[in-house]
Design an enzyme around this catalytic site. Structure first.
Site, PDB file in Angstrom:
ATOM      1  N   CYS A 116      -2.142 -10.063  -6.737  1.00  0.00           N
ATOM      2  CA  CYS A 116      -1.934  -8.908  -5.857  1.00  0.00           C
ATOM      3  C   CYS A 116      -1.935  -9.273  -4.374  1.00  0.00           C
ATOM      4  CB  CYS A 116      -2.994  -7.842  -6.137  1.00  0.00           C
ATOM      5  SG  CYS A 116      -2.942  -7.213  -7.831  1.00  0.00           S
ATOM      6  N   HIS A 256      -3.150  -3.028  -0.316  1.00  0.00           N
ATOM      7  CA  HIS A 256      -2.704  -3.199  -1.691  1.00  0.00           C
ATOM      8  C   HIS A 256      -3.143  -1.985  -2.501  1.00  0.00           C
ATOM      9  CE1 HIS A 256      -2.170  -4.537  -5.710  1.00  0.00           C
ATOM     10  NE2 HIS A 256      -3.455  -4.704  -5.932  1.00  0.00           N
ATOM     11  N   ASN A 286      -0.302   0.352  -9.761  1.00  0.00           N
ATOM     12  CA  ASN A 286      -0.479  -0.970  -9.165  1.00  0.00           C
ATOM     13  C   ASN A 286       0.692  -1.845  -9.588  1.00  0.00           C
ATOM     14  OD1 ASN A 286      -1.215  -3.562  -8.448  1.00  0.00           O
ATOM     15  ND2 ASN A 286      -3.308  -3.417  -9.194  1.00  0.00           N
TER      16      ASN A 286
END
Length: 327
Positions: A116, A256, A286
């Protein structure tokens, strides 16, 4: 002698049409819409259902949109960096597939695997290429087909992730705009708290690894949540202090999109109000390396020249990164 700065001149994105909603997931695992929303902030995510299309399919479309927005032909691209944990193949790199399909005949490319945090890592690398003076057009792409490594019988992971891609084109800046500073961290995860065990040299694909579901992402949710909350907040505050920025100086936090509670905790630590935080996790989930460029795309019409942006991420590895960017 002052160095060249790397400025984002355009942004592109791609999102699959198919939506996987919380009510859809209720039919797959023991969960419910309220439980998912209150714990993650997610209501739906996009899924690339076509089994013949991989991450490169989305990356090409995001990259082409960025090039079109900048009015730059693919032949002018010098380098392509793709941040992903779901490459089409172990090799060749997804960046090579993107290069071919774009027709970027003069570009080289490679992938960055930092989960990520991948887009922040890739963006800082692309910025250094521009700063060196060797390159004029660098494509930085964050793209992941997370649905390809998700076990849809595991409610701890299948509710979180979605598919998507975002891309930016970097060029030398003619003023003070561009990437100003970045901080990156790595804290090796020897306990396999967030990983996909199968498919590498340690556990090559076999009947045993497939039967053990080792080719799906697995995580210790509570521990990862704690580490992510601390790391994103700490590194975001650190880059602010290093550049003498107050909360008032920050126009936007671009976090993020892992979990709404992690995003909120990071903003609180920085002293930044919710009106300065980019969030689209409710609609995309996500998307790993794609979350930050997707935010930049969604907010591109609200960004003004000279705005101070703090990009912040945490990912498997464990990795963390923060980047100070003047739009």
């Amino acid at each position: 002698m002052s160095k060249n700065k790397a400025r984002i001149v355009s942004v592109g994105h791609y999102l699959p049409e198919d939506r996987l909603t919380n009510p859809d997931l209720e039919k797959l695992v023991e969960t419910n819409d309220e439980w998912i929303r209150t714990r993650t902030g997610i209501t739906e995510r996009r899924i690339l259902k076509d089994p013949e299309k991989g991450t490169s399919f989305m990356a090409v479309r995001a990259a082409q949109q960025a090039l079109d927005a900048a009015g730059v032909e693919a032949e002018k691209v010098d380098a392509i960096i793709v941040a992903t944990v779901t490459p089409d193949y172990m090799f060749p790199a997804t960046a090579c597939l993107v290069q071919k399909r774009l027709g970027a005949v003069n570009a080289f490319g490679y992938d960055v695997l930092a989960a990520c945090s991948g887009f922040v890592y890739a963006l800082s690398t692309g910025a250094m290429m521009i700063e060196s003076g060797r390159y004029k057009n660098v494509l930085v792409i964050g793209a992941d087909k997370m649905s390809s490594i998700i076990d849809y019988t595991d409610r701890t992971t299948c509710i979180i992730f979605g598919d998507g891609a975002g891309a930016v084109l970097l060029q030398p800046s003619s003023d003070e705009s561009g990437v100003i500073d970045f901080i990156q961290r790595c804290d090796g995860d020897e306990d396999e708290l967030l990983c996909m065990k199968g498919g590498g040299s340690r556990y090559p694909a076999s009947h045993a690894t497939v039967d053990a579901k080792m080719h799906y992402i697995a995580q210790d949710g509570k521990t990862v949540f704690k580490k992510a909350t601390e790391a994103m907040a700490d590194i975001s505050l650190e880059i602010m202090k290093r550049n003498n920025l107050t909360a008032e100086d920050v126009a936007w936090l671009v976090p993020h999109q892992a979990n709404q509670r992690i995003i909120d905790a990071t903003a609180r630590r920085m002293g930044v109000g919710n009106d300065k935080v980019m969030t689209n996790i409710a609609y995309y989930g996500n998307t790993t390396a794609a979350t930050i460029p997707l935010c930049l795309y969604d907010w591109k019409d609200k960004l003004n020249r000279g705005d101070n942006l703090i990009l912040s991420a945490f990912g498997g590895g464990f990795t963390a990164g923060a980047l100070f960017l003047k739009w």
